[in-house]
Design a protein around this motif. Sequence first.
Motif, PDB file in Angstrom:
ATOM      1  N   ASP A   1       0.853  -1.184   0.000  1.00 32.65           N
ATOM      2  CA  ASP A   1       0.000   0.000   0.000  1.00 32.65           C
ATOM      3  C   ASP A   1       0.892   1.238   0.000  1.00 32.65           C
ATOM      4  OD1 ASP A   1      -1.834   2.015   0.375  1.00 32.65           O
ATOM      5  OD2 ASP A   1      -2.174   1.573   2.496  1.00 32.65           O
ATOM      6  N   ILE A   2       1.303   1.656  -1.169  1.00 37.63           N
ATOM      7  CA  ILE A   2       2.155   2.828  -1.304  1.00 37.63           C
ATOM      8  C   ILE A   2       1.891   3.471  -2.655  1.00 37.63           C
ATOM      9  CG2 ILE A   2       4.226   1.913  -2.453  1.00 37.63           C
ATOM     10  CD1 ILE A   2       4.357   3.875   0.783  1.00 37.63           C
ATOM     11  N   ARG A   3       2.011   4.779  -2.702  1.00 35.23           N
ATOM     12  CA  ARG A   3       1.815   5.492  -3.961  1.00 35.23           C
ATOM     13  C   ARG A   3       2.751   6.699  -4.011  1.00 35.23           C
ATOM     14  NH1 ARG A   3      -1.972   5.442  -0.671  1.00 35.23           N
ATOM     15  NH2 ARG A   3      -3.082   3.850  -1.838  1.00 35.23           N
ATOM     16  N   PRO A   4       3.123   7.138  -5.204  1.00 37.20           N
ATOM     17  CA  PRO A   4       4.013   8.294  -5.321  1.00 37.20           C
ATOM     18  C   PRO A   4       3.235   9.602  -5.259  1.00 37.20           C
ATOM     19  CG  PRO A   4       3.592   7.391  -7.492  1.00 37.20           C
ATOM     20  CD  PRO A   4       2.871   6.501  -6.523  1.00 37.20           C
ATOM     21  N   GLN A   5       3.864  10.611  -4.708  1.00 39.67           N
ATOM     22  CA  GLN A   5       3.301  11.961  -4.692  1.00 39.67           C
ATOM     23  C   GLN A   5       4.405  12.945  -5.054  1.00 39.67           C
ATOM     24  OE1 GLN A   5       2.640  14.414  -1.088  1.00 39.67           O
ATOM     25  NE2 GLN A   5       0.471  14.173  -1.522  1.00 39.67           N
ATOM     26  N   LYS A   6       4.147  13.757  -6.042  1.00 37.76           N
ATOM     27  CA  LYS A   6       5.131  14.743  -6.499  1.00 37.76           C
ATOM     28  C   LYS A   6       5.183  15.919  -5.535  1.00 37.76           C
ATOM     29  CE  LYS A   6       6.242  17.508 -10.645  1.00 37.76           C
ATOM     30  NZ  LYS A   6       5.797  17.822 -12.025  1.00 37.76           N
ATOM     31  N   GLY A   7       6.390  16.357  -5.233  1.00 45.73           N
ATOM     32  CA  GLY A   7       6.573  17.536  -4.403  1.00 45.73           C
ATOM     33  C   GLY A   7       7.553  18.492  -5.043  1.00 45.73           C
ATOM     34  N   GLN A   8       7.205  19.781  -5.101  1.00 43.60           N
ATOM     35  CA  GLN A   8       8.091  20.799  -5.667  1.00 43.60           C
ATOM     36  C   GLN A   8       8.388  21.866  -4.610  1.00 43.60           C
ATOM     37  OE1 GLN A   8       7.398  21.978  -9.870  1.00 43.60           O
ATOM     38  NE2 GLN A   8       5.448  20.874  -9.707  1.00 43.60           N
ATOM     39  N   LEU A   9       9.647  22.258  -4.577  1.00 41.12           N
ATOM     40  CA  LEU A   9      10.132  23.238  -3.619  1.00 41.12           C
ATOM     41  C   LEU A   9      10.844  24.336  -4.395  1.00 41.12           C
ATOM     42  CD1 LEU A   9      10.611  23.483  -0.403  1.00 41.12           C
ATOM     43  CD2 LEU A   9      12.874  22.571  -0.901  1.00 41.12           C
ATOM     44  N   LEU A  10      10.656  25.590  -4.004  1.00 33.65           N
ATOM     45  CA  LEU A  10      11.288  26.719  -4.680  1.00 33.65           C
ATOM     46  C   LEU A  10      12.372  27.317  -3.787  1.00 33.65           C
ATOM     47  CD1 LEU A  10       8.096  28.611  -5.973  1.00 33.65           C
ATOM     48  CD2 LEU A  10       9.309  26.701  -7.053  1.00 33.65           C
ATOM     49  N   ALA A  11      13.531  27.573  -4.352  1.00 28.23           N
ATOM     50  CA  ALA A  11      14.641  28.183  -3.618  1.00 28.23           C
ATOM     51  C   ALA A  11      14.999  29.509  -4.265  1.00 28.23           C
ATOM     52  CB  ALA A  11      15.845  27.252  -3.599  1.00 28.23           C
ATOM     53  N   PHE A  12      14.952  30.591  -3.479  1.00 25.99           N
ATOM     54  CA  PHE A  12      15.243  31.935  -3.974  1.00 25.99           C
ATOM     55  C   PHE A  12      16.524  32.459  -3.334  1.00 25.99           C
ATOM     56  CE2 PHE A  12      10.690  31.395  -4.357  1.00 25.99           C
ATOM     57  CZ  PHE A  12      10.385  31.990  -5.565  1.00 25.99           C
TER      58      PHE A  12
ATOM     59  N   THR B   1       9.858  12.795  -5.413  1.00 23.91           N
ATOM     60  CA  THR B   1       8.678  11.927  -5.316  1.00 23.91           C
ATOM     61  C   THR B   1       8.612  11.322  -3.924  1.00 23.91           C
ATOM     62  OG1 THR B   1       8.953  11.376  -7.656  1.00 23.91           O
ATOM     63  CG2 THR B   1       7.432  10.025  -6.376  1.00 23.91           C
ATOM     64  N   ARG B   2       7.581  11.690  -3.176  1.00 23.28           N
ATOM     65  CA  ARG B   2       7.365  11.135  -1.847  1.00 23.28           C
ATOM     66  C   ARG B   2       6.605   9.819  -1.935  1.00 23.28           C
ATOM     67  NH1 ARG B   2       4.744  16.120  -1.420  1.00 23.28           N
ATOM     68  NH2 ARG B   2       5.967  17.830  -0.542  1.00 23.28           N
ATOM     69  N   ALA B   3       6.640   9.085  -0.836  1.00 20.77           N
ATOM     70  CA  ALA B   3       5.836   7.866  -0.726  1.00 20.77           C
ATOM     71  C   ALA B   3       4.747   8.070   0.317  1.00 20.77           C
ATOM     72  CB  ALA B   3       6.722   6.694  -0.323  1.00 20.77           C
ATOM     73  N   TYR B   4       3.512   7.725  -0.068  1.00 21.78           N
ATOM     74  CA  TYR B   4       2.379   7.861   0.836  1.00 21.78           C
ATOM     75  C   TYR B   4       1.617   6.546   0.935  1.00 21.78           C
ATOM     76  CZ  TYR B   4       2.060  12.837   1.967  1.00 21.78           C
ATOM     77  OH  TYR B   4       2.264  14.078   2.501  1.00 21.78           O
ATOM     78  N   THR B   5       1.091   6.261   2.117  1.00 20.14           N
ATOM     79  CA  THR B   5       0.180   5.131   2.312  1.00 20.14           C
ATOM     80  C   THR B   5      -1.253   5.653   2.368  1.00 20.14           C
ATOM     81  OG1 THR B   5       0.340   5.305   4.712  1.00 20.14           O
ATOM     82  CG2 THR B   5       1.909   3.841   3.603  1.00 20.14           C
ATOM     83  N   SER B   6      -2.205   4.745   2.405  1.00 19.70           N
ATOM     84  CA  SER B   6      -3.618   5.143   2.412  1.00 19.70           C
ATOM     85  C   SER B   6      -3.996   5.940   3.653  1.00 19.70           C
ATOM     86  CB  SER B   6      -4.516   3.907   2.312  1.00 19.70           C
ATOM     87  OG  SER B   6      -4.358   3.274   1.063  1.00 19.70           O
ATOM     88  N   ASP B   7      -3.350   5.651   4.782  1.00 21.35           N
ATOM     89  CA  ASP B   7      -3.677   6.390   6.007  1.00 21.35           C
ATOM     90  C   ASP B   7      -2.597   7.422   6.347  1.00 21.35           C
ATOM     91  OD1 ASP B   7      -1.615   4.804   6.882  1.00 21.35           O
ATOM     92  OD2 ASP B   7      -2.731   3.820   8.485  1.00 21.35           O
ATOM     93  N   PHE B   8      -1.713   7.708   5.394  1.00 23.38           N
ATOM     94  CA  PHE B   8      -0.692   8.754   5.534  1.00 23.38           C
ATOM     95  C   PHE B   8       0.298   8.469   6.665  1.00 23.38           C
ATOM     96  CE2 PHE B   8      -4.547  10.672   3.795  1.00 23.38           C
ATOM     97  CZ  PHE B   8      -4.067  11.165   2.598  1.00 23.38           C
ATOM     98  N   ALA B   9       0.426   7.220   7.065  1.00 22.05           N
ATOM     99  CA  ALA B   9       1.363   6.838   8.118  1.00 22.05           C
ATOM    100  C   ALA B   9       2.470   5.968   7.532  1.00 22.05           C
ATOM    101  CB  ALA B   9       0.634   6.092   9.231  1.00 22.05           C
ATOM    102  N   PRO B  10       3.682   6.065   8.059  1.00 18.22           N
ATOM    103  CA  PRO B  10       4.773   5.228   7.550  1.00 18.22           C
ATOM    104  C   PRO B  10       4.709   3.812   8.100  1.00 18.22           C
ATOM    105  CG  PRO B  10       5.573   6.611   9.326  1.00 18.22           C
ATOM    106  CD  PRO B  10       4.140   7.005   9.086  1.00 18.22           C
TER     107      PRO B  10
ATOM    108  N   SER C   1       8.997   2.716   4.438  1.00 12.86           N
ATOM    109  CA  SER C   1       8.498   3.644   3.415  1.00 12.86           C
ATOM    110  C   SER C   1       7.277   4.370   3.978  1.00 12.86           C
ATOM    111  CB  SER C   1       8.141   2.885   2.131  1.00 12.86           C
ATOM    112  OG  SER C   1       7.845   3.794   1.083  1.00 12.86           O
ATOM    113  N   GLY C   2       6.696   5.218   3.129  1.00 12.22           N
ATOM    114  CA  GLY C   2       5.461   5.913   3.502  1.00 12.22           C
ATOM    115  C   GLY C   2       5.662   7.118   4.384  1.00 12.22           C
ATOM    116  N   LEU C   3       6.827   7.750   4.320  1.00 10.19           N
ATOM    117  CA  LEU C   3       7.101   8.878   5.207  1.00 10.19           C
ATOM    118  C   LEU C   3       6.231  10.091   4.920  1.00 10.19           C
ATOM    119  CD1 LEU C   3      10.996   8.881   5.451  1.00 10.19           C
ATOM    120  CD2 LEU C   3       9.335   7.647   6.845  1.00 10.19           C
ATOM    121  N   GLY C   4       5.828  10.266   3.663  1.00 10.96           N
ATOM    122  CA  GLY C   4       5.043  11.437   3.324  1.00 10.96           C
ATOM    123  C   GLY C   4       5.828  12.722   3.531  1.00 10.96           C
TER     124      GLY C   4
END
Length: 367
Positions: free
Chosen positions: A213-224, A302-311, A324-327
């Motif tokens: 039970d894991i899925r990818p989630q894209k995360g973007q961070l901006l550095a100025f 790319t983060r890893a997420y579980t269905s209940d958002f817990a690792p 896995s599943g750190l979110g």
Amino acid sequence: MKKIAIIGGGIIGLTLANYLDSTKFEITLFDEGIGQATGASAGIISPWLSKRRNKKWYQLAKDGAAFFPKLIQDLKLDETIYSACGTLLLREQTGLLSLAELAETRKKEAPEIGDIQLLSAEQTQAYLPLLKPAPALYVSGGGRLDGRAYLAHATKQAEAHGVTIIREKATIQSGDTHWQVQSATQHLEADLIAVTAGPFVKPLLEKLAYQVDIRPQKGQLLAFDTPFKESHHWPVAMLDGEADLIPFMNGKILLGATHENDGGWDLTPTKEAFTQLVSGTHHFLENPELFSKQTPNYFVGTRAYTSDFAPFFGPLEETLVVASGLGSSGLTTGPYIGYLLANYFNETTWQTEHYQKPIETYIKKTC
């Protein structure tokens, strides 16, 4: 001497590699480094005011934050990597009062939270001059961690510790007596395996007949890059919305991060992320256009997420551990999880029921 292969060199895998007993184990870590969540992150280490209802997750995050003084000493982290800078939380006045009450309650079991202050509008701006005057809650124990800098430093520490690092993607198969680890140029027979490869845990374990039970989630961070060279003295700011404001050394200011459930494995920077994160700061800044006309550096992972958002983490088989599943809380919980996994290998002890559901909640054998 037993051989350990670690598949995944993010925040868990590299912390694990550094805490393994090199007098007992020959350690090899495989990671190609593409899409790594830690390398595209800069985190606020301040979990105490989370209102997530998952008590096990909060216990893990609380103890993860409390672990940082040991981590700093053991891995010799300097201020460019981690800084106990304090945290500002900006909310409506009624929200701040309830957060202050929560902070006082949680401080009884988490003294690491430090001093707790309700700030006037003028005090808030004095703490972080980029902000316009507005009331805020300040906790002195909060910190900031540069994920990319942590990985670079932990890699050097691991190599000095005797760890062999193979910068290639690897697969694993079970053999008659050993695990078979294969990369583009290497073949390794290992006695023990740690799979700490974020969302890539799913395809790796599917080949071993596990459903994950894991899925990818894209995360973007901006550095100025800004002219505010005193920025290393400023606290981080958790704004009321998705964007956080994270000052680093020499005027580097980070905004982030997005949580894109449909982004999958795509690592392309987007204008939508820029618009979302920059517009999320407008209401809070003394100069609302501070970031609008600047071109940032993008960090995409790319983060890893579980269905209940817990690792999940721990032994899946006697010689196979997984994590896995750190979110989005990975910089807070990841180092501590790596340390706990190292203790499992070093001392063969494992008691983490107070931190997570049974691992079978997330991983099931298919045959």
